[in-house]
Design a protein around this motif. Sequence first.
Motif, mmCIF file in Angstrom:
data_model
loop_
_atom_site.group_PDB
_atom_site.id
_atom_site.type_symbol
_atom_site.label_atom_id
_atom_site.label_comp_id
_atom_site.label_asym_id
_atom_site.label_seq_id
_atom_site.Cartn_x
_atom_site.Cartn_y
_atom_site.Cartn_z
ATOM 1 N N LYS A 136 0.724 -1.274 0.039
ATOM 2 C CA LYS A 136 0.180 0.006 0.031
ATOM 3 C C LYS A 136 0.781 1.304 -0.097
ATOM 4 O O LYS A 136 1.396 1.500 1.063
ATOM 5 C CB LYS A 136 -0.866 0.126 1.365
ATOM 6 C CG LYS A 136 -1.741 1.326 1.451
ATOM 7 C CD LYS A 136 -2.724 1.418 2.539
ATOM 8 C CE LYS A 136 -3.589 2.645 2.295
ATOM 9 N NZ LYS A 136 -2.885 3.777 2.274
ATOM 10 N N PHE A 148 3.381 -1.425 4.199
ATOM 11 C CA PHE A 148 1.976 -0.596 3.938
ATOM 12 C C PHE A 148 1.994 0.674 4.720
ATOM 13 O O PHE A 148 2.385 0.972 6.016
ATOM 14 C CB PHE A 148 0.850 -1.611 4.902
ATOM 15 C CG PHE A 148 0.449 -2.761 4.519
ATOM 16 C CD1 PHE A 148 -0.558 -3.208 3.698
ATOM 17 C CD2 PHE A 148 1.659 -3.872 4.811
ATOM 18 C CE1 PHE A 148 -0.806 -4.376 3.052
ATOM 19 C CE2 PHE A 148 1.355 -5.169 4.208
ATOM 20 C CZ PHE A 148 -0.017 -5.366 3.115
ATOM 21 N N LEU A 171 -2.118 3.316 6.949
ATOM 22 C CA LEU A 171 -3.287 2.458 7.258
ATOM 23 C C LEU A 171 -4.014 2.908 8.362
ATOM 24 O O LEU A 171 -3.515 3.484 9.474
ATOM 25 C CB LEU A 171 -2.847 0.875 7.788
ATOM 26 C CG LEU A 171 -2.484 0.099 6.587
ATOM 27 C CD1 LEU A 171 -1.886 -1.316 7.319
ATOM 28 C CD2 LEU A 171 -3.697 -0.259 5.657
ATOM 29 N N LYS A 210 -2.163 -9.684 4.194
ATOM 30 C CA LYS A 210 -2.210 -8.672 3.288
ATOM 31 C C LYS A 210 -3.406 -8.533 2.685
ATOM 32 O O LYS A 210 -3.846 -7.144 2.543
ATOM 33 C CB LYS A 210 -1.063 -8.970 2.257
ATOM 34 C CG LYS A 210 0.455 -9.160 3.036
ATOM 35 C CD LYS A 210 1.507 -9.326 1.840
ATOM 36 C CE LYS A 210 1.334 -10.722 1.406
ATOM 37 N NZ LYS A 210 2.600 -10.933 0.268
ATOM 38 N N LEU A 258 -5.601 -4.514 3.358
ATOM 39 C CA LEU A 258 -6.169 -3.583 2.206
ATOM 40 C C LEU A 258 -7.799 -3.698 2.301
ATOM 41 O O LEU A 258 -8.159 -2.517 2.183
ATOM 42 C CB LEU A 258 -5.679 -4.287 0.990
ATOM 43 C CG LEU A 258 -4.078 -4.256 0.616
ATOM 44 C CD1 LEU A 258 -3.987 -4.988 -0.639
ATOM 45 C CD2 LEU A 258 -3.723 -2.715 0.684
#
Length: 338
Positions: A4, A64, A67, A206, A210
């Motif tokens: 991400k 990532f 988040l 993962k 997301l």
Amino acid sequence: MIIKPRGIPLRIEQNAALLRRLVKHHPKRLDIEEDLSKRIAGFRGEQRIDYQLKLLPQEDYDLFFDLRLTDHIAFFQLDTLIVSPYFCAILEVKNISGTLQFDSQFQQMIRIYDEKEERFPNPVLQVKRQQLQFERWLALHQLPPVPIEYAAVISNSSTILKSSSNSRFYDEKRMILDEGILEQIGKWSKMYKKRMLSLDNLNRLKKLLLKHHTPYRVNILTLYNIDSKDILRGVICPKCSHGPMKRIFGKWHCSNCLTTSKSTHIQALYDYFLLFQPTITNKQLRSFLLLHDRHHAKYLLKQLHLSSKGHNKDRVYFLHEELFSQLGYSNVLQTQKS
């Protein structure tokens, strides 16, 4: 591997849109400008850390950025999450200049800058809370327990860290300067040799990260207590910032600098999305762009291939950030830099 990427925070774009549209001498303008400046500095600090993290072996770590998750008690934001089969790590990035002094007695951080002292929230406690919340999040999604390391990272290269003589607040594993980040991740890697996540669980983690990421959108006008009447309507000239531009024979014309454009109304639509809401009707479009022809407004909306629901006068069109980003209108940092 970056799973991400880090994008420009929506809040930065909202502040920038508010400054574009706010009447010139509004009493809140200075507060909004200062807030935007701090947020841009913080974002650029995160980008400096991201550059270093990209040097990690791609086959060993998944990254990532930015988040926002919930553990069903509260939402929590992770600046950076590093995922490996052996451990995870959370990094809270702070771009703070000056000298930072840590006091274990009161668990606080004091910034000394230009001979002034200012108290800041304890970044180690902040990232520790994130670790606990992420731990709960993993359990909620029935994922195996995995060691979760954490650290606050100071991204400003000129910052000096100090601690009181008996302070337990300052810990090189929990509060680190940007140049030490790769070394610290290497130390964590040596600590954890047992694989905790199978390939299936790693892939599931993962995908869940997301799927459950929930961007945060504030009502920016309510936040600053600004009346919608103080927001300028119409299409603003991209060259001289004069407005409103007039629509003549399929082009927008600026009466001040004589600039013409076929598509600058898209920036106005993006401002509407940022300041008001992610949906718009034909009537709302006409009101915001100062158009009179319903069919003309329908043509402009149709050009953007927006998804919609309803029919005729009840039709609602859905605006989304990805559309404006793809069209090149999510560029506030480039504008600031220039």
